[in-house]
Motif scaffolding. Structure first.
Motif, PDB file in Angstrom:
ATOM      1  N   ASN A 223       0.779  -1.121  -0.168  1.00  0.00           N
ATOM      2  CA  ASN A 223       0.035   0.012   0.197  1.00  0.00           C
ATOM      3  C   ASN A 223       0.980   1.084   0.000  1.00  0.00           C
ATOM      4  O   ASN A 223       0.456   2.161  -0.720  1.00  0.00           O
ATOM      5  CB  ASN A 223      -1.020   0.010   1.093  1.00  0.00           C
ATOM      6  N   ASN A 224       1.917   1.381   0.764  1.00  0.00           N
ATOM      7  CA  ASN A 224       2.860   2.451   0.943  1.00  0.00           C
ATOM      8  C   ASN A 224       3.496   2.620  -0.479  1.00  0.00           C
ATOM      9  O   ASN A 224       3.835   3.679  -1.069  1.00  0.00           O
ATOM     10  CB  ASN A 224       3.755   2.130   1.917  1.00  0.00           C
ATOM     11  N   ILE A 225       3.850   1.421  -1.273  1.00  0.00           N
ATOM     12  CA  ILE A 225       4.637   1.650  -2.454  1.00  0.00           C
ATOM     13  C   ILE A 225       3.597   2.325  -3.569  1.00  0.00           C
ATOM     14  O   ILE A 225       4.024   2.985  -4.150  1.00  0.00           O
ATOM     15  CB  ILE A 225       5.052   0.180  -3.055  1.00  0.00           C
ATOM     16  N   ILE A 226       2.360   1.804  -3.470  1.00  0.00           N
ATOM     17  CA  ILE A 226       1.364   2.525  -4.526  1.00  0.00           C
ATOM     18  C   ILE A 226       1.146   3.734  -4.186  1.00  0.00           C
ATOM     19  O   ILE A 226       0.901   4.738  -5.195  1.00  0.00           O
ATOM     20  CB  ILE A 226      -0.020   1.620  -4.194  1.00  0.00           C
ATOM     21  N   TRP A 227       1.137   4.184  -2.803  1.00  0.00           N
ATOM     22  CA  TRP A 227       1.033   5.512  -2.566  1.00  0.00           C
ATOM     23  C   TRP A 227       2.186   6.553  -3.029  1.00  0.00           C
ATOM     24  O   TRP A 227       1.996   7.436  -3.262  1.00  0.00           O
ATOM     25  CB  TRP A 227       0.777   5.655  -1.027  1.00  0.00           C
ATOM     26  N   GLU A 228       3.235   6.016  -2.628  1.00  0.00           N
ATOM     27  CA  GLU A 228       4.445   6.863  -3.130  1.00  0.00           C
ATOM     28  C   GLU A 228       5.071   6.936  -4.156  1.00  0.00           C
ATOM     29  O   GLU A 228       5.561   7.889  -4.803  1.00  0.00           O
ATOM     30  CB  GLU A 228       5.715   6.569  -1.930  1.00  0.00           C
ATOM     31  N   MET A 245      -7.795  -0.441  -6.992  1.00  0.00           N
ATOM     32  CA  MET A 245      -8.392  -0.725  -5.948  1.00  0.00           C
ATOM     33  C   MET A 245      -8.124  -0.257  -4.835  1.00  0.00           C
ATOM     34  O   MET A 245      -8.577   0.320  -3.882  1.00  0.00           O
ATOM     35  CB  MET A 245      -8.698  -2.343  -6.105  1.00  0.00           C
ATOM     36  N   THR A 246      -6.505  -0.030  -4.589  1.00  0.00           N
ATOM     37  CA  THR A 246      -6.247   0.355  -3.357  1.00  0.00           C
ATOM     38  C   THR A 246      -6.120   1.859  -3.226  1.00  0.00           C
ATOM     39  O   THR A 246      -6.556   2.398  -2.066  1.00  0.00           O
ATOM     40  CB  THR A 246      -4.631  -0.213  -3.520  1.00  0.00           C
ATOM     41  N   LEU A 247      -5.910   2.642  -4.239  1.00  0.00           N
ATOM     42  CA  LEU A 247      -6.115   3.935  -4.084  1.00  0.00           C
ATOM     43  C   LEU A 247      -7.525   4.449  -3.787  1.00  0.00           C
ATOM     44  O   LEU A 247      -7.779   5.249  -2.714  1.00  0.00           O
ATOM     45  CB  LEU A 247      -5.565   4.718  -5.678  1.00  0.00           C
ATOM     46  N   ARG A 248      -8.529   3.477  -4.530  1.00  0.00           N
ATOM     47  CA  ARG A 248      -9.977   3.777  -4.268  1.00  0.00           C
ATOM     48  C   ARG A 248     -10.346   3.409  -2.997  1.00  0.00           C
ATOM     49  O   ARG A 248     -10.968   4.046  -2.304  1.00  0.00           O
ATOM     50  CB  ARG A 248     -10.729   3.180  -5.144  1.00  0.00           C
ATOM     51  N   GLY A 252      -9.179   5.983  -0.022  1.00  0.00           N
ATOM     52  CA  GLY A 252     -10.483   6.691  -0.111  1.00  0.00           C
ATOM     53  C   GLY A 252     -10.427   7.770  -1.109  1.00  0.00           C
ATOM     54  O   GLY A 252     -11.076   8.698  -0.952  1.00  0.00           O
ATOM     55  N   LEU A 253      -9.687   7.703  -2.171  1.00  0.00           N
ATOM     56  CA  LEU A 253      -9.285   8.802  -3.325  1.00  0.00           C
ATOM     57  C   LEU A 253     -10.359   8.254  -4.339  1.00  0.00           C
ATOM     58  O   LEU A 253     -10.629   7.210  -4.757  1.00  0.00           O
ATOM     59  CB  LEU A 253      -8.230   8.524  -3.598  1.00  0.00           C
ATOM     60  N   VAL A 254     -10.802   9.202  -4.894  1.00  0.00           N
ATOM     61  CA  VAL A 254     -11.656   9.207  -6.311  1.00  0.00           C
ATOM     62  C   VAL A 254     -10.486   8.922  -7.341  1.00  0.00           C
ATOM     63  O   VAL A 254      -9.653   9.810  -7.662  1.00  0.00           O
ATOM     64  CB  VAL A 254     -12.393  10.481  -6.515  1.00  0.00           C
ATOM     65  N   ALA A 271     -12.178   1.357 -11.593  1.00  0.00           N
ATOM     66  CA  ALA A 271     -12.207   2.742 -11.101  1.00  0.00           C
ATOM     67  C   ALA A 271     -13.430   3.382 -11.070  1.00  0.00           C
ATOM     68  O   ALA A 271     -14.237   3.222 -11.978  1.00  0.00           O
ATOM     69  CB  ALA A 271     -11.032   3.537 -12.137  1.00  0.00           C
ATOM     70  N   GLN A 272     -13.492   4.653 -10.295  1.00  0.00           N
ATOM     71  CA  GLN A 272     -14.688   5.446 -10.169  1.00  0.00           C
ATOM     72  C   GLN A 272     -15.026   6.180 -11.702  1.00  0.00           C
ATOM     73  O   GLN A 272     -16.199   6.248 -12.197  1.00  0.00           O
ATOM     74  CB  GLN A 272     -14.784   6.336  -9.173  1.00  0.00           C
ATOM     75  N   VAL A 273     -13.959   6.495 -12.178  1.00  0.00           N
ATOM     76  CA  VAL A 273     -13.887   6.873 -13.743  1.00  0.00           C
ATOM     77  C   VAL A 273     -13.063   6.225 -14.659  1.00  0.00           C
ATOM     78  O   VAL A 273     -11.705   6.557 -14.778  1.00  0.00           O
ATOM     79  CB  VAL A 273     -13.567   8.435 -13.654  1.00  0.00           C
ATOM     80  N   GLY A 274     -13.533   5.594 -15.337  1.00  0.00           N
ATOM     81  CA  GLY A 274     -12.613   4.689 -16.341  1.00  0.00           C
ATOM     82  C   GLY A 274     -12.857   5.567 -17.799  1.00  0.00           C
ATOM     83  O   GLY A 274     -13.860   5.760 -18.208  1.00  0.00           O
TER      84      GLY A 274
END
Length: 614
Positions: A223-228, A245-248, A252-254, A271-274
């Motif tokens: 999760n930290n790798i995906i965020w950074e 899915m991890t970011l969403r 909790g990000l759009v 994704a919320q917006v594909g």
């Protein structure tokens, strides 16, 4: 995308032309939408060779998990059969590289155990990828490898370097999106070195993580790798979906996702917006929410700006509508309870109707997009509506009661006598108050320093106020009270300015300050930045991201409906007599025959709660 002939690497026993020829024979010439095949077919055509001596009898298409294409061809003059493979260099040298896959043909090239040879190939591949080239490896087997089985002998032919330069507007698009506090991460199946070079060219940070590193990491570390990270390379389709899915869900990000291929479809749907780019495959288009009809990514920026403008208009209307109702109800109620003076119900209905009709042009208002994401927080909308409603109602009451015994007015207002002129005076003030309020509500900052309202909205408000004056005068022989109309207008303009000043401070108090606005749809010019400067900008965006994360209670909605309900209550009267839950638009519960594919909830198992993201 194009083949760079001067940089082709041919192994011993092969020439540059052989590498192009075998690459062509392992391509689908009719697959016009595949950029790799198209580039190879174009390069082969430029050599002047004819394909008439060759017949492609079979082709096993590309699969994202095996990362190679295999074809069987026949040399018609001699009748010899050849099996040709093209794909990821590591998988062409040894199909078991990384992990054994499920392709029906598995092999090791002839010199794969020659350490010097393998190091030479890897050195060339790394050098090309560092320079921004994608590399396609070619291997050849004499005969039909499927029939030969373990007796097949594969020879490594060489590497085809392909240049896939970013579009001229991509750096500017990314700069514009980042200015709008939207972070961009790149996900590619290419080598990490290609990813790093591409990221450098388009203005992204160069912290590109290999897909294998991400897959092998522990859950929290992943999760930290995906965020950074700034992007991911050499990924599988499942990796793309996991990043989304991890970011969403975890952060909790759009989250939006762009793509064009079949292997992008899982991530596009997650994704919320594909967003399917221009020329995308049907699978990508079906999985996406938006389909770009123009080349490049710049339309995404335009979509962001327009969506924020639409949101601003909707937000302004919602706040205005609730605030106007608060002003009308509270003002009229207090006046009636204190003095007994009332406004006729017909005129209240007319006032509500005038407000509704006059606000239609809000849909065409000159709203400005903000650099900060706008969040649909119901709590914030309630706070702002209450602020306008309470402050305007207080000023209204203060004005109405102060005029009760003011002998400076041309025609005296007497709340206790409640003459028709008094009722008309109150009604006209409410018309002006509620109509002018929209100019403060629509402006994210100070009204006088924000964008001008659309002429349609201005004309609508002026006409409505004019109609209000005419109705007031006709309803109560108000023609002699022209001076009173002037007092009403003057006070409402002054109170509007006061409310607008207080509004700015109130928005800061509830952390709803609008921030900087974006004045033009033109892309911002991407400046040259060092990696340190990119990191600083990224950290500043992440602060905004953390502030913009919707609370879990706003992102998830818990629904519980129990059959243990009194039949005497209104809700109990409409009870269907069984326990059920609402999910995905269907009613599911014990005693209810489920639709095909829906699981039945057992009679003994009471559903405690159900949560689903909006």
């Amino acid at each position: 995308m194009s083949i760079i002939n001067e940089s082709i690497y041919a192994a011993d026993g092969f020439t540059n032309e052989d590498v192009i020829k075998f690459g062509f024979l392992c391509s689908n010439a009719d697959k016009k939408d595949d950029p790799i095949d198209k580039a190879i077919v174009t390069a082969f055509a430029a050599t002047g060779y004819s394909r008439e001596d060759w017949e492609q009898t079979e082709i096993i298409g590309f699969n994202p998990s095996v990362k190679r294409v295999v074809s069987v061809v026949k040399h018609t003059p001699t009748g010899k059969m050849f099996t040709i493979a093209k794909g990821l260099p590591a998988k062409i040298l040894d199909t078991a590289a990384g992990a054994v896959d499920d392709h029906e043909l598995q092999w090791k090239c002839q010199r794969v155990n020659d350490k010097k040879f393998v190091e030479q190939v890897k050195k060339v591949d790394t050098g090309l990828s560092t320079s921004g080239y994608k590399t396609i490896a070619i291997a050849v087997c004499e005969g039909n490898a499927r029939e030969l089985g373990d007796d097949s002998v594969w020879r490594f032919a060489g590497l085809l370097p392909m240049l896939d330069p970013p579009r001229h507007d991509t750096p500017d698009t990314i700069e514009s999106l980042q200015h709008a506090n939207i972070s961009v991460k790149m996900i590619t199946g290419d080598h990490a070195n290609v990813g790093i070079e591409t990221a450098r060219l388009i203005g992204l940070g160069t912290n590109i993580v290999a897909g294998e590193t991400m897959r092998n990491a522990q859950s929290e570390t992943k999760n930290n790798i995906i965020w950074e990270s700034d992007g991911f390379a050499a990924v599988l389709p499942s990796d793309k979906r996991e990043v989304v899915m991890t970011l969403r869900n975890h952060f909790g990000l759009v989250t939006g996702m762009t793509g064009d291929g079949v292997n992008d479809a899982p991530a596009l749907s997650a994704a919320q917006v594909g967003i399917a780019v221009d020329g995308a495959t049907d699978a990508a288009k079906n999985a996406a929410d938006l389909i770009l009809s123009e080349p490049g990514l710049s339309p995404i920026y335009g979509a962001v700006l327009e969506s924020r403008r639409i949101f601003a208009r909707i937000k302004a209307y919602v706040i205005y509508r609730v605030a106007a109702s608060v002003v009308l109800v509270s003002s009229l109620s207090i006046i009636i309870f204190v003095t007994g003076c009332s406004v006729g119900s017909l005129y209240v209905i007319i006032l509500a109707l005038l407000n509704d009709v006059s606000m239609i042009p809000v849909a065409y208002d000159n709203a400005k997009a903000t650099t900060k994401p706008q969040l649909p927080k119901a709590r914030s909308l309630v706070y702002q509506s209450a602020f306008y409603g309470v402050v305007q109602a207080f000023l209204t009451i203060m004005f109405i009661f102060s005029t009760d015994y003011d002998k400076h007015l041309f025609q005296d207002i007497d709340l206790h006598q409640c003459t028709p002129q008094t009722s008309a005076f109150i009604w006209l003030h409410l018309v002006f108050c509620t109509e002018l309020m929209i100019f403060s509500v629509r402006a994210p900052g100070f009204m006088l320093f924000s964008s001008m309202p659309s002429w349609k909205l201005v004309v609508s408000v002026i006409c409505t106020c004019g109609i209000g004056i005419i109705i007031a005068m006709f309803s109560a022989d108000f023609w002699s009270a022209g001076e009173n109309v002037g007092w009403v207008l003057l006070f409402n303009v002054a109170s509007l300015i006061v409310v607008d000043i207080l509004k700015v401070q109130f928005r800061y108090f509830i952390n709803e300050e609008p921030g900087e606005t974006i004045d033009t749809d033109e892309l911002r010019k991407a400046p040259k930045r060092t990696e340190t400067e990119k990191k600083v900008k990224k950290d500043m965006r992440y602060v905004v991201h953390n502030e913009s994360i919707m609370p879990k209670e706003d992102r998830e909605h818990v629904v519980e409906v129990s059959r243990k309900r009194s039949r005497s209550s209104l809700a109990g009267f409409f009870d269907i007599g069984t326990e059920f839950v609402l999910n995905d638009g269907f009613v599911r519960g014990a005693g209810i025959t489920p639709r095909v594919g829906l699981a039945t909830i057992p009679e003994s198992g009471r559903v405690k709660q159900l949560s689903s993201p909006y």
